[in-house]
Design an enzyme around this catalytic site. Structure first.
Site, PDB file in Angstrom:
ATOM      1  N   TYR A   1       0.830  -1.205   0.000  1.00  0.00           N
ATOM      2  CA  TYR A   1       0.000   0.000   0.000  1.00  0.00           C
ATOM      3  C   TYR A   1       0.865   1.255   0.000  1.00  0.00           C
ATOM      4  O   TYR A   1       0.629   2.180  -0.784  1.00  0.00           O
ATOM      5  CB  TYR A   1      -0.924  -0.007   1.213  1.00  0.00           C
ATOM      6  CG  TYR A   1      -1.768   1.238   1.342  1.00  0.00           C
ATOM      7  CD1 TYR A   1      -2.810   1.476   0.456  1.00  0.00           C
ATOM      8  CD2 TYR A   1      -1.519   2.177   2.341  1.00  0.00           C
ATOM      9  CE1 TYR A   1      -3.593   2.619   0.558  1.00  0.00           C
ATOM     10  CE2 TYR A   1      -2.293   3.318   2.454  1.00  0.00           C
ATOM     11  CZ  TYR A   1      -3.322   3.535   1.561  1.00  0.00           C
ATOM     12  OH  TYR A   1      -4.087   4.683   1.664  1.00  0.00           O
TER      13      TYR A   1
ATOM     14  N   LYS B   1       1.084   4.255  -2.946  1.00  0.00           N
ATOM     15  CA  LYS B   1       0.816   5.676  -2.731  1.00  0.00           C
ATOM     16  C   LYS B   1       2.047   6.524  -3.018  1.00  0.00           C
ATOM     17  O   LYS B   1       1.920   7.688  -3.435  1.00  0.00           O
ATOM     18  CB  LYS B   1       0.303   5.903  -1.316  1.00  0.00           C
ATOM     19  CG  LYS B   1      -1.093   5.313  -1.083  1.00  0.00           C
ATOM     20  CD  LYS B   1      -2.112   5.857  -2.095  1.00  0.00           C
ATOM     21  CE  LYS B   1      -3.520   5.370  -1.819  1.00  0.00           C
ATOM     22  NZ  LYS B   1      -4.518   5.914  -2.780  1.00  0.00           N
TER      23      LYS B   1
END
Length: 272
Positions: free
Chosen positions: A141, A145
């Site tokens: 994750y 990002k």
């Protein structure tokens, strides 16, 4: 009437953004994957569209629907958080994470570029402070990002000649279903065969971390809307609990000390 299209509107940040833009007079095209969510959005007065952001044919059809009216604001919000040790999830988990959080940003923006160009539109990409302060058990994750941040920098420069602008939003803790979904993802990965099984409570703690004293999604959406309506929207907007403090920790805290803090926080200060 200005037109805004927002992906991932089933709940949380996406739905709050859709409500905020609609209340200000935008014609809001709100997308979701599940039929029941699309029905709820339609009942709420949005132009509801069933959309998988990785479906190229669906994106072509959506672009054709917007061809005549153009598009003033595109918000790439769809995404999720894959939690768990990087090596447990492996390449397959990374691919799924990047397909939704990174590749779709390019795919959706590319498909809607003609409509955005016609109206000299604004592209808003929802990143995360997790792309700045990387934490264990959220590596896929955090990497996705961080990639969104890089894409925003490139897109801002490349779209400028067409009169288009790009704003990246990096939320901190925002009240949403993110933690519940992240916890569900983590539980699918946690098993007794994993070398990290003894640290499973640290994995669960990371999955819940996004809901530590969260900022209401309505407040977040109101601030995004306010920034979007400026003549020159900020390149980077950090909103929500921890959105300023965490990047400062990543920037100024010695790396060795930061590692110790994170290791203690998520139960990694032990030997297996």
């Amino acid at each position: 009437m200005p037109i805004a299209l927002i992906t991932g509107c089933s709940s949380g940040i996406g739905r709050a953004l859709a409500d905020a833009f609609k209340a200000t007079g935008y014609e809001v095209w709100a997308t979701a994957r599940r039929p029941e969510d699309v029905a709820a959005l339609s009942a709420a007065g949005f132009i509801a569209v069933r959309l998988d952001v990785n479906d190229s044919l669906a994106l072509e059809q959506l672009a054709a629907s917007l061809a005549h009216g153009g598009l003033d604001v595109l918000i790439n919000n769809a995404g999720y958080g894959a939690m768990g040790p990087l090596l447990d999830g492996g390449v397959e988990a990374m691919q799924r994470q990047f397909e939704t959080n990174v590749f779709s940003v390019v795919g959706v923006t590319r498909a809607l570029f003609p409509a955005l160009r016609r109206n000299k539109g604004l592209v808003i990409n929802i990143g995360s402070v997790s792309g700045v302060l990387v934490t264990p058990f959220a590596g896929a994750y955090c990497a996705s990002k961080a990639a969104v941040h890089a894409l925003c920098d490139a897109l801002r420069l490349e779209l400028a000649p067409f009169g288009m602008q790009v704003m990246e939003v990096q939320p901190g803790a925002i009240a949403s279903s993110f933690a519940r979904n992240a916890s569900d993802q983590a539980e699918q990965l946690i098993n007794e065969q994993s070398p990290w099984w003894p640290l499973r409570e640290g994995i669960r703690a990371r999955a819940r971390a996004s809901q530590d004293n969260p900022t209401p999604a309505t407040d977040f959406a109101a601030d995004v809307l306010k920034a979007a309506q400026q003549a020159n929207p900020p390149r980077l907007l950090r909103l929500g609990n921890g959105s300023r403090a965490l990047p400062l920790l990543a920037q100024w805290l010695p790396k060795g000390l930061l590692d110790k803090v994170l290791s203690k926080r998520f139960g990694l200060n032990t030997s297996l």
